[in-house]
Design an enzyme around this catalytic site. Structure first.
Site, PDB file in Angstrom:
ATOM      1  N   GLU A 263       1.021  -1.056  -0.027  1.00 33.45           N
ATOM      2  CA  GLU A 263      -0.215  -0.210   0.440  1.00 33.45           C
ATOM      3  C   GLU A 263       0.958   0.949  -0.124  1.00 33.45           C
ATOM      4  O   GLU A 263       1.972   0.931   0.410  1.00 33.45           O
ATOM      5  CB  GLU A 263      -1.424   0.362   0.932  1.00 33.45           C
ATOM      6  N   LYS A 323      -9.734  -0.371  -1.679  1.00 36.58           N
ATOM      7  CA  LYS A 323      -9.926  -0.890   0.389  1.00 36.58           C
ATOM      8  C   LYS A 323     -11.055  -0.729   0.698  1.00 36.58           C
ATOM      9  O   LYS A 323     -12.132   0.692   0.420  1.00 36.58           O
ATOM     10  CB  LYS A 323      -8.954   0.133   0.758  1.00 36.58           C
ATOM     11  N   CYS A 374      -3.547  -3.600   4.305  1.00 35.12           N
ATOM     12  CA  CYS A 374      -3.767  -2.484   5.696  1.00 35.12           C
ATOM     13  C   CYS A 374      -5.317  -2.873   6.925  1.00 35.12           C
ATOM     14  O   CYS A 374      -4.824  -3.645   6.907  1.00 35.12           O
ATOM     15  CB  CYS A 374      -3.998  -1.547   5.794  1.00 35.12           C
TER      16      CYS A 374
END
Length: 527
Positions: A263, A323, A374
């Site tokens: 990321e 995401k 994440c």
């Protein structure tokens, strides 16, 4: 009352110590037991207060890493919001304790509380779920059978069964006839169920293999700010990939099937002409295989996307994962039309990050890959649905640069390893400068890089298509525990009201502070 508040605070501290960086997992059931013991015999309002103290001590210490990375204001606000859930759970304890087998119902309520706070308000905060402390313990393999939600339930049940046993033993000191053997048998039985998968783990057979190269480019400057030299971050990943290509050509390394970047390996839109786009093209052309790039992509004037993009050497950018769970007040401002803060680090969030909705795996070099970015790895609605849709391999793209000097990195890596076990899949995780590694399907760390260094891992990973019981169960454990909790609350409320009416106001009042000397008939042991 002071003693109860102190016991609740001790319980919260013990629960924190069960997680990274202390990671003394056996403290988890002790901390949960302290929660139940501190609330024993209290009325509804005082139970809520004692539960809140437990939550404050636990959550403020558990995510203390946020104070120095995101900001003290965000740490105070988020911890306060999450601590409230433990107070709300405390309000239900006097009702649930009226039921036979109360540890079972209280464990269901705890699990339901975790489920709710993991998704609400806004995108919630899953950090601190009991299951996340189980890595490197005999209980870890249970996650392949019952998932994160089921594992949290069993861990909570272990703690509450321990509390029931302690109450029985304390009652025995006052009354020789007090039953304690059945609570002891119940606690041992729950513990035996919890650790059984350590002896009989669930193995998903591999149907193939692939070689994956994982790049950690490092972050220039202080190391905790991607934007300090965002072009340097991209250049580091380009150079590491080009160097890998040279080693492959020289026969020093095997040719990977694909390359994984983390990321924020590009912090600007890689589709725009310029140095970033040129660098990615250079790296992909050099290695000659697809590169999964982590990029911030422009969506419109007010929004951006955080994506993993499959960049093919022949066809260019293709399949993408967006995401799912941007961080409130970290990557977007909730209700910005009502409140638009312009102070501190919040002022830096000029555009909100949109959430993705994809639940199917990407195709990378012919492999079905489930991706997470994440904090996505901590949510149950990201990797598991992709696995059920046919994913053969898991990948996690993370930055972690903001948290590089904190214990958040180790907490997230522990969650990541548990996801591999839960899915029965190999997992590769790429970080800009945090914990980059390759994890086997049993949670073993096969290879890793030292944080704050530049390096490349190239490992042979297994591919699988079978499903663990946890993947087949999907969201049903969460639904089941929610229904059990609601049913128990209704039954408990009826029993609580009848007891108060029978006891009368004076007796009900005196019971707020002083627990009964022996267990009542409504506090039957587990089972």
């Amino acid at each position: 009352m002071v003693q109860r508040l102190f016991l609740a605070a001790v319980g919260g501290a013990l629960l924190t110590a069960a997680f990274e960086p202390v990671a003394v997992a056996w403290l988890l059931p002790v901390g949960v037991a302290c929660y139940a013991l501190a609330l024993r015999g209290l009325g509804v309002r005082r139970s809520g207060l004692v539960g809140l103290v437990f939550g404050v001590v636990f959550y403020y210490s558990h995510i203390s890493w946020m104070r120095g990375s995101i900001g003290t204001d965000a740490w105070l606000a988020l911890s306060a919001a999450e601590a409230l859930f433990y107070g709300l759970l405390g309000l239900t304890v006097p009702l649930l304790r009226r039921l036979p087998g109360w540890p079972l119902w209280l464990a269901a309520a705890w699990t339901t509380m975790e489920t709710v706070r993991s998704g609400w308000p806004f995108s919630g905060m899953p950090w601190g779920r009991l299951a996340f402390a189980a890595i490197d313990t005999p209980a870890a393999n249970m996650v392949a059978y019952v998932g994160m939600t089921g594992l949290s339930f069993l861990l909570a049940l272990t703690g509450f069964a321990l509390a029931r046993l302690v109450e029985a033993l304390l009652g025995r000191r006052r009354d020789a006839a007090a039953p304690w053997r059945l609570p002891a048998l119940g606690a041992v039985g729950v513990l035996a169920v919890l650790v059984t998968p350590a002896v009989v783990p669930y193995d998903v057979p591999e149907t193939g293999s692939a070689t994956v190269a994982v790049v950690q480019g490092d972050v220039p400057g202080p190391g905790n700010d991607i934007l300090w030299d965002y072009l340097g971050v991209t250049r580091n990943h380009v150079d590491a990939t080009v160097e890998l290509a040279a080693d492959v050509s020289a026969g020093k390394r095997p040719r990977p099937d694909f390359v994984l970047w983390p990321e924020n390996s590009t912090a600007v839109d890689p589709f725009e002409p310029g140095e970033v786009n040129t660098g990615i093209t250079e790296a992909v052309a050099a290695i000659g295989v697809p590169v999964v790039v982590g990029a911030i992509v422009d969506d419109d004037r007010k929004h951006v996307l955080n994506q993993g993009i499959v960049w093919d050497p022949a066809t260019g950018p293709g399949d993408r994962y967006t995401k799912h769970h941007p961080v409130p007040y970290g990557e977007y401002i909730p209700l910005r039309n009502i409140w638009n803060p312009k102070f501190g680090k919040l002022a830096l969030i000029s555009r909100d990050m949109r959430a993705g909705t994809r639940t199917t795996p990407m195709r990378v070099a012919g492999i079905k890959v489930a991706d997470a970015i994440c904090f996505d790895v901590a949510y149950d609605d990201v990797l598991p649905p992709q696995v059920r849709s046919g994913a053969q391999l898991l990948t996690v793209q993370t930055s972690n640069a903001s948290f590089i000097f904190t214990h958040q990195i180790e907490q997230q890596f522990a969650i990541t390893r548990l996801r591999a076990i839960e899915a029965g899949r190999w997992l590769t995780v790429a970080s800009t400068n945090g914990r980059t590694g390759v994890i086997a399907a049993d949670g073993t760390v096969v290879a890793s890089l030292t944080p704050r260094t530049t390096g490349v891992l190239d490992e042979r990973v297994g591919l699988a298509t079978g499903l663990t019981p946890a993947m087949r169960l999907g969201v049903w454990p969460a639904r089941m525990f929610t229904l059990l909790t609601l049913a128990a609350l209704v039954s408990g409320a009826v029993a609580y009201r009848r007891r108060r009416e029978f006891d009368g106001p004076a007796q009900a009042s005196s019971g707020d502070d002083d627990p009964a000397p022996t267990p009542t008939t409504s506090e039957a042991p587990v089972g």
